[in-house]
Design a protein around this motif. Structure first.
Motif, mmCIF file in Angstrom:
data_model
loop_
_atom_site.group_PDB
_atom_site.id
_atom_site.type_symbol
_atom_site.label_atom_id
_atom_site.label_comp_id
_atom_site.label_asym_id
_atom_site.label_seq_id
_atom_site.Cartn_x
_atom_site.Cartn_y
_atom_site.Cartn_z
ATOM 1 N N HIS A 51 -7.070 16.256 -6.165
ATOM 2 C CA HIS A 51 -7.672 16.939 -5.033
ATOM 3 C C HIS A 51 -6.806 16.851 -3.786
ATOM 4 O O HIS A 51 -6.714 17.779 -2.998
ATOM 5 C CB HIS A 51 -9.042 16.319 -4.780
ATOM 6 C CG HIS A 51 -9.809 17.002 -3.719
ATOM 7 N ND1 HIS A 51 -10.733 16.367 -2.944
ATOM 8 C CD2 HIS A 51 -9.784 18.266 -3.295
ATOM 9 C CE1 HIS A 51 -11.234 17.217 -2.083
ATOM 10 N NE2 HIS A 51 -10.688 18.385 -2.283
ATOM 11 N N PHE A 52 -6.185 15.742 -3.609
ATOM 12 C CA PHE A 52 -5.356 15.569 -2.426
ATOM 13 C C PHE A 52 -3.887 15.823 -2.719
ATOM 14 O O PHE A 52 -3.028 15.471 -1.912
ATOM 15 C CB PHE A 52 -5.537 14.165 -1.852
ATOM 16 C CG PHE A 52 -6.855 14.000 -1.165
ATOM 17 C CD1 PHE A 52 -6.987 14.289 0.178
ATOM 18 C CD2 PHE A 52 -7.970 13.590 -1.870
ATOM 19 C CE1 PHE A 52 -8.207 14.156 0.808
ATOM 20 C CE2 PHE A 52 -9.199 13.462 -1.246
ATOM 21 C CZ PHE A 52 -9.318 13.747 0.101
ATOM 22 N N THR B 158 -8.710 -4.335 -2.861
ATOM 23 C CA THR B 158 -8.313 -4.203 -1.462
ATOM 24 C C THR B 158 -7.387 -3.013 -1.321
ATOM 25 O O THR B 158 -6.902 -2.460 -2.305
ATOM 26 C CB THR B 158 -7.551 -5.451 -1.001
ATOM 27 O OG1 THR B 158 -6.316 -5.510 -1.732
ATOM 28 C CG2 THR B 158 -8.358 -6.703 -1.254
ATOM 29 N N GLU B 159 -7.146 -2.665 -0.106
ATOM 30 C CA GLU B 159 -6.253 -1.542 0.132
ATOM 31 C C GLU B 159 -4.876 -1.835 -0.452
ATOM 32 O O GLU B 159 -4.234 -0.953 -1.018
ATOM 33 C CB GLU B 159 -6.145 -1.279 1.639
ATOM 34 C CG GLU B 159 -5.354 -0.025 1.954
ATOM 35 C CD GLU B 159 -5.427 0.343 3.427
ATOM 36 O OE1 GLU B 159 -6.052 -0.419 4.195
ATOM 37 O OE2 GLU B 159 -4.863 1.377 3.796
ATOM 38 N N GLU B 160 -4.453 -3.068 -0.304
ATOM 39 C CA GLU B 160 -3.149 -3.421 -0.867
ATOM 40 C C GLU B 160 -3.121 -3.262 -2.374
ATOM 41 O O GLU B 160 -2.139 -2.797 -2.944
ATOM 42 C CB GLU B 160 -2.776 -4.852 -0.489
ATOM 43 C CG GLU B 160 -1.951 -4.908 0.778
ATOM 44 C CD GLU B 160 -2.460 -5.988 1.717
ATOM 45 O OE1 GLU B 160 -2.921 -7.026 1.218
ATOM 46 O OE2 GLU B 160 -2.414 -5.763 2.938
ATOM 47 N N GLU B 161 -4.203 -3.651 -2.980
ATOM 48 C CA GLU B 161 -4.242 -3.517 -4.434
ATOM 49 C C GLU B 161 -4.207 -2.053 -4.853
ATOM 50 O O GLU B 161 -3.624 -1.708 -5.874
ATOM 51 C CB GLU B 161 -5.475 -4.222 -4.993
ATOM 52 C CG GLU B 161 -5.321 -5.727 -4.957
ATOM 53 C CD GLU B 161 -6.618 -6.465 -5.257
ATOM 54 O OE1 GLU B 161 -6.562 -7.431 -6.013
ATOM 55 O OE2 GLU B 161 -7.675 -6.075 -4.722
ATOM 56 N N PHE B 162 -4.823 -1.247 -4.046
ATOM 57 C CA PHE B 162 -4.711 0.187 -4.309
ATOM 58 C C PHE B 162 -3.268 0.631 -4.201
ATOM 59 O O PHE B 162 -2.759 1.381 -5.030
ATOM 60 C CB PHE B 162 -5.573 0.983 -3.330
ATOM 61 C CG PHE B 162 -6.955 1.275 -3.838
ATOM 62 C CD1 PHE B 162 -7.186 2.322 -4.707
ATOM 63 C CD2 PHE B 162 -8.031 0.499 -3.433
ATOM 64 C CE1 PHE B 162 -8.469 2.590 -5.176
ATOM 65 C CE2 PHE B 162 -9.309 0.757 -3.895
ATOM 66 C CZ PHE B 162 -9.527 1.807 -4.767
ATOM 67 N N GLN C 289 1.994 5.812 -3.611
ATOM 68 C CA GLN C 289 1.943 7.009 -2.786
ATOM 69 C C GLN C 289 0.528 7.355 -2.335
ATOM 70 O O GLN C 289 0.354 8.087 -1.385
ATOM 71 C CB GLN C 289 2.462 8.209 -3.585
ATOM 72 C CG GLN C 289 3.769 7.973 -4.268
ATOM 73 C CD GLN C 289 4.906 8.356 -3.368
ATOM 74 O OE1 GLN C 289 4.992 9.497 -2.937
ATOM 75 N NE2 GLN C 289 5.757 7.407 -3.056
ATOM 76 N N ALA C 290 -0.396 6.866 -3.048
ATOM 77 C CA ALA C 290 -1.744 7.388 -2.859
ATOM 78 C C ALA C 290 -2.793 6.327 -2.580
ATOM 79 O O ALA C 290 -3.948 6.644 -2.323
ATOM 80 C CB ALA C 290 -2.163 8.169 -4.107
ATOM 81 N N GLY C 291 -2.358 5.097 -2.593
ATOM 82 C CA GLY C 291 -3.322 4.021 -2.464
ATOM 83 C C GLY C 291 -4.212 4.134 -1.245
ATOM 84 O O GLY C 291 -5.429 3.962 -1.333
ATOM 85 N N SER C 292 -3.609 4.463 -0.147
ATOM 86 C CA SER C 292 -4.393 4.530 1.087
ATOM 87 C C SER C 292 -5.451 5.610 1.030
ATOM 88 O O SER C 292 -6.580 5.414 1.466
ATOM 89 C CB SER C 292 -3.477 4.799 2.276
ATOM 90 O OG SER C 292 -2.561 3.751 2.407
ATOM 91 N N LEU D 63 -6.789 6.913 -1.646
ATOM 92 C CA LEU D 63 -7.840 6.526 -2.578
ATOM 93 C C LEU D 63 -8.776 5.515 -1.940
ATOM 94 O O LEU D 63 -9.991 5.621 -2.038
ATOM 95 C CB LEU D 63 -7.219 5.920 -3.844
ATOM 96 C CG LEU D 63 -6.524 6.896 -4.773
ATOM 97 C CD1 LEU D 63 -5.810 6.147 -5.898
ATOM 98 C CD2 LEU D 63 -7.537 7.874 -5.364
ATOM 99 N N TYR D 64 -8.165 4.576 -1.299
ATOM 100 C CA TYR D 64 -8.981 3.550 -0.666
ATOM 101 C C TYR D 64 -9.903 4.170 0.374
ATOM 102 O O TYR D 64 -11.092 3.863 0.441
ATOM 103 C CB TYR D 64 -8.081 2.504 -0.021
ATOM 104 C CG TYR D 64 -8.848 1.382 0.615
ATOM 105 C CD1 TYR D 64 -9.320 0.317 -0.154
ATOM 106 C CD2 TYR D 64 -9.118 1.383 1.979
ATOM 107 C CE1 TYR D 64 -10.042 -0.708 0.414
ATOM 108 C CE2 TYR D 64 -9.843 0.358 2.564
ATOM 109 C CZ TYR D 64 -10.297 -0.694 1.770
ATOM 110 O OH TYR D 64 -11.017 -1.694 2.350
#
Length: 464
Positions: A276-277, A298-302, A308-311, A313-314
């Motif tokens: 989607h993003f 956590t955001e870091e784990e994401f 590239q996308a963790g943030s 997704l979080y």
DNA sequence: CATTAGGAGATAT
DNA sequence: ATATCTCCTAATG
């Protein structure tokens, strides 16, 4: 021109100052404010953008923007090959005049704004950074020109809002929001550009402009005066987020509550969100966990799992968490309660069902009401799912498209989706497969050569 | 244990 | 009346 809008069963949020359509605490607003800025590409899925009103041309594997729109709305994706027998072809709604958005690069870097939030009572861990969402520029919505990063604070937003209101009053007639000049204040831009909520709520295009805004005459007490107007816009934006969440639930067949997700639900959600993003895919094994585990990341784990996308997704998950936290009611909560007369009347009853009946109506050329979706045949439904592999690929996919061979990867979810579509809350794979087996006799499907579990095959006219 | 297979009555449209 | 839905028994890997 005083337009009296027929309210089609939903009362617009009263313009009266005291009450809001959506009760939102400052904490919620703050929370959303932090999130929204970085989030959704403007109005990603609910309406077709003006320039894309015709179905996607051939179907080159990746002209997905339109597909996303179709898919997300529960529209059957227009078939690549000629026509689908009795599958209704869908004409997209003519683009609404309010609906002027374009994908514009979004840059935001957040700064704790000046609202003091006395503790957002979230059961979930906040970002270690405390700022919750730091939007990295690697996502594709970001522009290649990174120096445009800006910091947002509420005062600026308010000023901008004032400017907007002024310009609004000048061309009140124009249903378009002209937010051309300011390139940087995403929150406002996205909230205002996304005017679909106005339409859905039967607001006149600029009703929100009528909220009088008093400039901060009271010096130091800034926090106090932030609320009234921004608040209103935000509450609508919150509404919008609710719908987005709900739509996603419907499309993916998952609960709105992340805590309830199975591991395949988690994968589906992750893949869908990445898609989607427009974010780079990551191996789904990285997110092999159930909803409870996902929520605990956590955001870091994401970011470890999806650099590239963790943030994003979080941040998205934060919205879902908030949804859960607010107890957004949806048809998903357990078995649907078909009570058509809810006690709280007509404040925002225009949620999901409406979206669907709109779809149905549109597909019927506007004439017939409803009838469309419940009448679908199972084989058609399966093809519908198969037509959007990027969304349902983890649940059902083609093995051999030209021969009509497909495999059900997640029998539970397929059954769930089917049950939902047919309004059969008790549907399960046992029953669904029984129905498929009936197709053997009817010549709609057949057994594959070497029979494999969960693999079926369409017979000839039905497969393409 | 989940899935396959198919009979048979019930139900919704 | 059709197309499932529902329930069930038996077999299979």
């Amino acid at each position: 021109m005083p337009q009296t809008v027929p309210r089609s069963g939903c009362s617009p949020p009263s313009a009266s100052q005291g009450e809001r359509a959506v009760p939102t605490s400052p904490a919620d607003i703050h929370h959303l404010l932090r999130l929204l800025g970085a989030e959704s590409p403007p109005e990603p899925m609910l309406h077709s953008p003006p320039t894309h009103t015709k179905p996607p041309p051939p179907y080159p594997e990746d002209n997905n923007y339109l597909e996303r729109i179709y898919d997300f709305e529960g529209f059957p994706t227009p078939s690549p090959s000629s026509d689908e027998g009795s599958i209704p072809t869908v004409a997209l709604q003519p683009s609404s005049p309010y609906n002027s958005f374009q994908y514009s690069p979004i840059f935001i870097k957040e700064e704790p704004n000046r609202l003091t939030v006395p503790g957002f009572a979230s059961p979930y861990p906040l970002s270690p950074s405390g700022s919750c969402v730091s939007y990295s520029s690697n996502n594709q919505y970001s522009s290649p020109v990174p120096q445009q990063e800006e910091y947002i604070n509420i005062e600026d937003l308010l000023k901008e809002n004032q400017i907007l209101q002024d310009s609004i009053q000048q061309n009140y007639i124009t249903p378009k929001i002209e937010v051309e000049e300011p390139r940087d204040h995403i929150l406002l831009r996205s909230a205002l550009e996304d005017t679909t909520f106005q339409k859905r709520l039967n607001l006149r295009p600029f009703e929100l402009g009528s909220v009088k805004m008093e400039e901060s005459s009271g010096g130091p007490g800034e926090e106090a005066l932030v609320a009234p107007d921004i608040d209103r816009v935000l509450s609508m934006a919150i509404e919008q987020s609710k719908r987005d969440v709900d739509n996603t639930c419907t499309v993916l067949g998952i609960s709105p509550d992340p805590m309830q997700w199975s591991s395949s639900d988690v994968k589906a959600w992750v893949m869908f969100t990445l898609r989607h993003f427009n974010l780079p895919m990551v191996p789904s094994e990285y997110f092999a966990m159930d909803g409870t585990a996902l929520v605990a990341l956590t955001e870091e784990e994401f970011n470890q799992r999806a650099p590239q996308a963790g943030s994003t997704l979080y941040a998205q998950l934060e919205i879902w968490k908030a949804a859960r936290h607010e107890g957004w009611r949806s048809q998903w909560t357990e078995q649907r309660a078909p009570t058509p007369a809810p006690p709280a009347p007509a404040t925002d009853d225009m949620s999901d069902d409406d979206a669907e009946s709109i779809v149905a109506n549109v597909s019927q050329g506007g004439g017939k009401v409803k009838t469309g979706s419940t009448h679908i045949h199972l084989w058609q439904f399966l093809k519908e799912l198969l037509a959007s592999p990027h969304i349902h690929g983890s649940a059902i996919r083609w093995l051999d498209r030209s021969n009509g061979v497909f495999k059900i990867e997640d029998s539970v979810r397929v059954a769930r989706l089917w049950g939902k579509r047919k309004n059969r809350p008790a549907m399960n794979y046992d029953k669904l497969s029984r129905s498929i087996r009936q197709y053997y006799k009817k010549g709609i499907m057949k057994k594959t050569e070497r029979s494999q579990r969960l693999v079926y095959q369409f017979c000839h006219p039905y497969c393409l």
